[in-house]
Design an enzyme around this catalytic site. Sequence first.
Site, PDB file in Angstrom:
ATOM      1  N   GLY A 153      64.240  23.529  70.332  1.00 45.27           N
ATOM      2  CA  GLY A 153      65.489  22.771  70.195  1.00 45.27           C
ATOM      3  C   GLY A 153      66.661  23.664  70.561  1.00 45.27           C
ATOM      4  O   GLY A 153      66.507  24.653  71.292  1.00 45.27           O
ATOM      5  N   ARG A 154      67.818  23.324  70.014  1.00 46.66           N
ATOM      6  CA  ARG A 154      69.037  24.068  70.363  1.00 46.66           C
ATOM      7  C   ARG A 154      68.917  25.547  70.017  1.00 46.66           C
ATOM      8  O   ARG A 154      69.272  26.411  70.814  1.00 46.66           O
ATOM      9  CB  ARG A 154      70.241  23.471  69.615  1.00 46.66           C
ATOM     10  CG  ARG A 154      70.646  22.104  70.103  1.00 46.66           C
ATOM     11  CD  ARG A 154      71.674  21.506  69.169  1.00 46.66           C
ATOM     12  NE  ARG A 154      71.034  21.040  67.960  1.00 46.66           N
ATOM     13  CZ  ARG A 154      70.898  19.753  67.615  1.00 46.66           C
ATOM     14  NH1 ARG A 154      71.417  18.823  68.377  1.00 46.66           N
ATOM     15  NH2 ARG A 154      70.291  19.403  66.509  1.00 46.66           N
ATOM     16  N   ILE A 155      68.398  25.857  68.808  1.00 43.53           N
ATOM     17  CA  ILE A 155      68.336  27.278  68.403  1.00 43.53           C
ATOM     18  C   ILE A 155      67.197  27.977  69.142  1.00 43.53           C
ATOM     19  O   ILE A 155      67.344  29.125  69.574  1.00 43.53           O
ATOM     20  CB  ILE A 155      68.175  27.426  66.875  1.00 43.53           C
ATOM     21  CG1 ILE A 155      69.292  26.681  66.142  1.00 43.53           C
ATOM     22  CG2 ILE A 155      68.190  28.905  66.483  1.00 43.53           C
ATOM     23  CD1 ILE A 155      69.138  26.640  64.622  1.00 43.53           C
ATOM     24  N   SER A 174      56.152  22.951  71.513  1.00 48.93           N
ATOM     25  CA  SER A 174      56.844  21.869  70.811  1.00 48.93           C
ATOM     26  C   SER A 174      55.981  20.634  70.993  1.00 48.93           C
ATOM     27  O   SER A 174      54.976  20.686  71.706  1.00 48.93           O
ATOM     28  CB  SER A 174      58.256  21.653  71.370  1.00 48.93           C
ATOM     29  OG  SER A 174      58.181  21.387  72.744  1.00 48.93           O
ATOM     30  N   ARG A 175      56.367  19.524  70.346  1.00 47.95           N
ATOM     31  CA  ARG A 175      55.513  18.333  70.440  1.00 47.95           C
ATOM     32  C   ARG A 175      55.394  17.863  71.888  1.00 47.95           C
ATOM     33  O   ARG A 175      54.349  17.439  72.333  1.00 47.95           O
ATOM     34  CB  ARG A 175      56.042  17.226  69.534  1.00 47.95           C
ATOM     35  CG  ARG A 175      55.306  17.225  68.203  1.00 47.95           C
ATOM     36  CD  ARG A 175      55.786  16.123  67.316  1.00 47.95           C
ATOM     37  NE  ARG A 175      57.234  16.209  67.118  1.00 47.95           N
ATOM     38  CZ  ARG A 175      57.942  15.321  66.439  1.00 47.95           C
ATOM     39  NH1 ARG A 175      57.362  14.287  65.902  1.00 47.95           N
ATOM     40  NH2 ARG A 175      59.246  15.475  66.287  1.00 47.95           N
ATOM     41  N   ARG A 232      61.962  27.005  58.191  1.00 48.83           N
ATOM     42  CA  ARG A 232      61.794  26.618  56.795  1.00 48.83           C
ATOM     43  C   ARG A 232      60.492  27.231  56.309  1.00 48.83           C
ATOM     44  O   ARG A 232      59.509  27.303  57.074  1.00 48.83           O
ATOM     45  CB  ARG A 232      61.699  25.092  56.655  1.00 48.83           C
ATOM     46  CG  ARG A 232      63.017  24.357  56.781  1.00 48.83           C
ATOM     47  CD  ARG A 232      63.928  24.601  55.573  1.00 48.83           C
ATOM     48  NE  ARG A 232      65.175  23.868  55.665  1.00 48.83           N
ATOM     49  CZ  ARG A 232      66.323  24.369  56.158  1.00 48.83           C
ATOM     50  NH1 ARG A 232      66.367  25.631  56.587  1.00 48.83           N
ATOM     51  NH2 ARG A 232      67.414  23.638  56.187  1.00 48.83           N
ATOM     52  N   ASP A 256      62.892  35.058  56.896  1.00 50.18           N
ATOM     53  CA  ASP A 256      64.197  34.716  56.310  1.00 50.18           C
ATOM     54  C   ASP A 256      64.075  33.534  55.365  1.00 50.18           C
ATOM     55  O   ASP A 256      65.014  33.226  54.633  1.00 50.18           O
ATOM     56  CB  ASP A 256      65.186  34.386  57.441  1.00 50.18           C
ATOM     57  CG  ASP A 256      66.605  34.145  56.933  1.00 50.18           C
ATOM     58  OD1 ASP A 256      67.092  34.981  56.140  1.00 50.18           O
ATOM     59  OD2 ASP A 256      67.224  33.124  57.307  1.00 50.18           O
ATOM     60  N   GLU A 261      61.936  29.053  47.630  1.00 48.92           N
ATOM     61  CA  GLU A 261      63.136  29.900  47.478  1.00 48.92           C
ATOM     62  C   GLU A 261      63.828  29.617  46.148  1.00 48.92           C
ATOM     63  O   GLU A 261      63.916  28.458  45.752  1.00 48.92           O
ATOM     64  CB  GLU A 261      64.096  29.611  48.644  1.00 48.92           C
ATOM     65  CG  GLU A 261      63.506  30.051  49.956  1.00 48.92           C
ATOM     66  CD  GLU A 261      64.338  29.608  51.169  1.00 48.92           C
ATOM     67  OE1 GLU A 261      65.449  29.093  50.998  1.00 48.92           O
ATOM     68  OE2 GLU A 261      63.841  29.778  52.284  1.00 48.92           O
ATOM     69  N   HIS A 279      67.271  33.990  53.247  1.00 46.25           N
ATOM     70  CA  HIS A 279      67.753  32.772  53.929  1.00 46.25           C
ATOM     71  C   HIS A 279      69.212  32.933  54.363  1.00 46.25           C
ATOM     72  O   HIS A 279      70.100  32.190  53.908  1.00 46.25           O
ATOM     73  CB  HIS A 279      67.576  31.547  53.020  1.00 46.25           C
ATOM     74  CG  HIS A 279      67.600  30.247  53.778  1.00 46.25           C
ATOM     75  ND1 HIS A 279      66.853  29.149  53.425  1.00 46.25           N
ATOM     76  CD2 HIS A 279      68.296  29.859  54.877  1.00 46.25           C
ATOM     77  CE1 HIS A 279      67.089  28.152  54.272  1.00 46.25           C
ATOM     78  NE2 HIS A 279      67.962  28.563  55.161  1.00 46.25           N
ATOM     79  N   VAL A 280      69.420  33.898  55.259  1.00 43.76           N
ATOM     80  CA  VAL A 280      70.789  34.202  55.696  1.00 43.76           C
ATOM     81  C   VAL A 280      70.994  33.939  57.186  1.00 43.76           C
ATOM     82  O   VAL A 280      71.959  34.444  57.783  1.00 43.76           O
ATOM     83  CB  VAL A 280      71.163  35.675  55.375  1.00 43.76           C
ATOM     84  CG1 VAL A 280      71.263  35.886  53.875  1.00 43.76           C
ATOM     85  CG2 VAL A 280      70.156  36.663  55.986  1.00 43.76           C
ATOM     86  N   GLY A 281      70.106  33.146  57.786  1.00 41.20           N
ATOM     87  CA  GLY A 281      70.185  32.908  59.236  1.00 41.20           C
ATOM     88  C   GLY A 281      71.590  32.571  59.716  1.00 41.20           C
ATOM     89  O   GLY A 281      72.054  33.114  60.716  1.00 41.20           O
TER      90      GLY A 281
HETATM   91  C1  8YV Z   1      71.756  26.819  55.074  1.00 42.64           C
HETATM   92  C2  8YV Z   1      70.105  26.293  56.956  1.00 42.64           C
HETATM   93  O1  8YV Z   1      71.412  27.977  54.402  1.00 42.64           O
HETATM   94  O2  8YV Z   1      71.353  25.121  58.557  1.00 42.64           O
HETATM   95  C3  8YV Z   1      70.309  25.211  57.941  1.00 42.64           C
HETATM   96  O3  8YV Z   1      69.368  24.423  58.138  1.00 42.64           O
HETATM   97  O4  8YV Z   1      69.017  26.597  56.621  1.00 42.64           O
HETATM   98  C4  8YV Z   1      71.245  27.057  56.440  1.00 42.64           C
HETATM   99  O5  8YV Z   1      72.261  27.184  57.346  1.00 42.64           O
HETATM  100  C5  8YV Z   1      71.217  25.619  54.346  1.00 42.64           C
HETATM  101  O6  8YV Z   1      71.949  24.476  54.691  1.00 42.64           O
HETATM  102  C6  8YV Z   1      71.259  25.796  52.840  1.00 42.64           C
HETATM  103  O7  8YV Z   1      72.585  25.898  52.418  1.00 42.64           O
END
Ligand code: 8YV
Length: 322
Positions: A153-155, A174-175, A232, A256, A261, A279-281
Site C-alpha cells: 500500500g502507500r507505506i 499482497s493479495r 500490527r 514495533d 500491547e 509502537h512508535v512508527g
Molecule cells: C498510532 C498507527 O500509534 O496509524 C496507525 O495505524 O498504528 C499509529 O500511528 C495508532 O493510531 C494508535 O494511536
Amino acid sequence: MKPNLLIVGNATPRMMEQLGDRFAIHKLSEIGDLAAFLKEKGDSIEAIATNGHDGVKPALMAGLANLKVISCFGVGYDAIDATSAAERGIVVTHTPNVLNNDVANTAIMLMLAVSRCLVRDDNWVRSGKWKSQGNAPLTRSIEEKPVGIAGMGRIGQKIAEKLQAFSCDVAYHSRHEKPDVPYRYYGDLTAMARDVDYLVVITPGGAATHHLVNRQVIDALGPEGTLINVARGSVVDEAELVKALEEGRLGGAGLDVFENEPDVPRPLLGMDNVVLTPHVGSATVETRQAMGDLTVENLVRFFAEGKVTSPVPECAGLPEAK
Ligand code: 8YV
C-alpha cells in the site's frame, strides 16, 4: 448548539484546542459509569474521535444511536468495525499519507538496527567492553540485500522507494499484483520469504491478515533471515516468532508492534538479535501533529460541509465520503 463529541483514548493539547471551539466534548476516560452515561447522553453523541489502538468497542457503537462520524487518529482502523459503521451510515475516517515517511523510516531504522547491532554496540561502549574487550564483533550490511515487503500500500511503496538508496532488491506480496508497481510480485508469501533476507510487514491488521506470518513463513525466512514488523502485532503469530528465535530458526527481528500491547513476550527482552520499539512508527512531533490536524479536519468538515477528507474504503459509498 455544538455537536456532542466523545473522545476515546487521548487527544493532543493542540487537538483539544481545535475541537474545544466547535464541539461539546466528553472524554470516555473521565466517564465513571458508562451504562449510566449512555442512558443519559448516548442519543446526543454524534461524533467520536479515537485512535488505532483504542478504536471503538462494538458495545459502545451500539449504545450511540445517533452517531454519525468516527474520526480515527491513525491510518490503521482495525479496532473499529468499519463495515458495520458503513451499514449504519456512520462515516469512519483515518489519517493516511501524512505518516508514510515516518513509518517507512521506522522500518528501515529497525532493519539497520538489527543488522548493524545498534543496541548491542551502544551497550559495548556504555558498559566499557570497548576498553576491556576491544572492537565489537562485525555486523551485517543491508546494502544490495533482497527484501520482501508484505503489503504494498502507500507505506509499503514508500519503504520500497527508500530501500533503493541501499540498492536493495525489493519484492512484494499482497493479495493482488499491482500493475503500477515496478517490484517483483509474489502471490505466495512463503515463497517470497524463502527468497529474501528481510521480510518487512506493513499490511493492515484485522481478520483478513491475522497470523499471515505463521510458522511456515518464519521457517522460510530462516536462520539468516530478519523479520521487521511495523504493521500490527496480530499479523505475526507471536508465539511462533518467539519459538523460532529461541530455537535459532529465525536470524533476528525488529518489532514495533505486538499482539497484546503494551505487553511484550518476556523471552524477547533477553535477546540480542532483536530490537524492540514501543509502537512508535508514526510517533514524531511533526507526523503526530499532521495526524491530529487531519483527525480534526475530518470532524470539522463533516459538520460544516457534510463532507470528510479521508474516509476509509468501507465508507467510500456514503454521501459524506464523495
Ligand atoms: C498510532 C498507527 O500509534 O496509524 C496507525 O495505524 O498504528 C499509529 O500511528 C495508532 O493510531 C494508535 O494511536
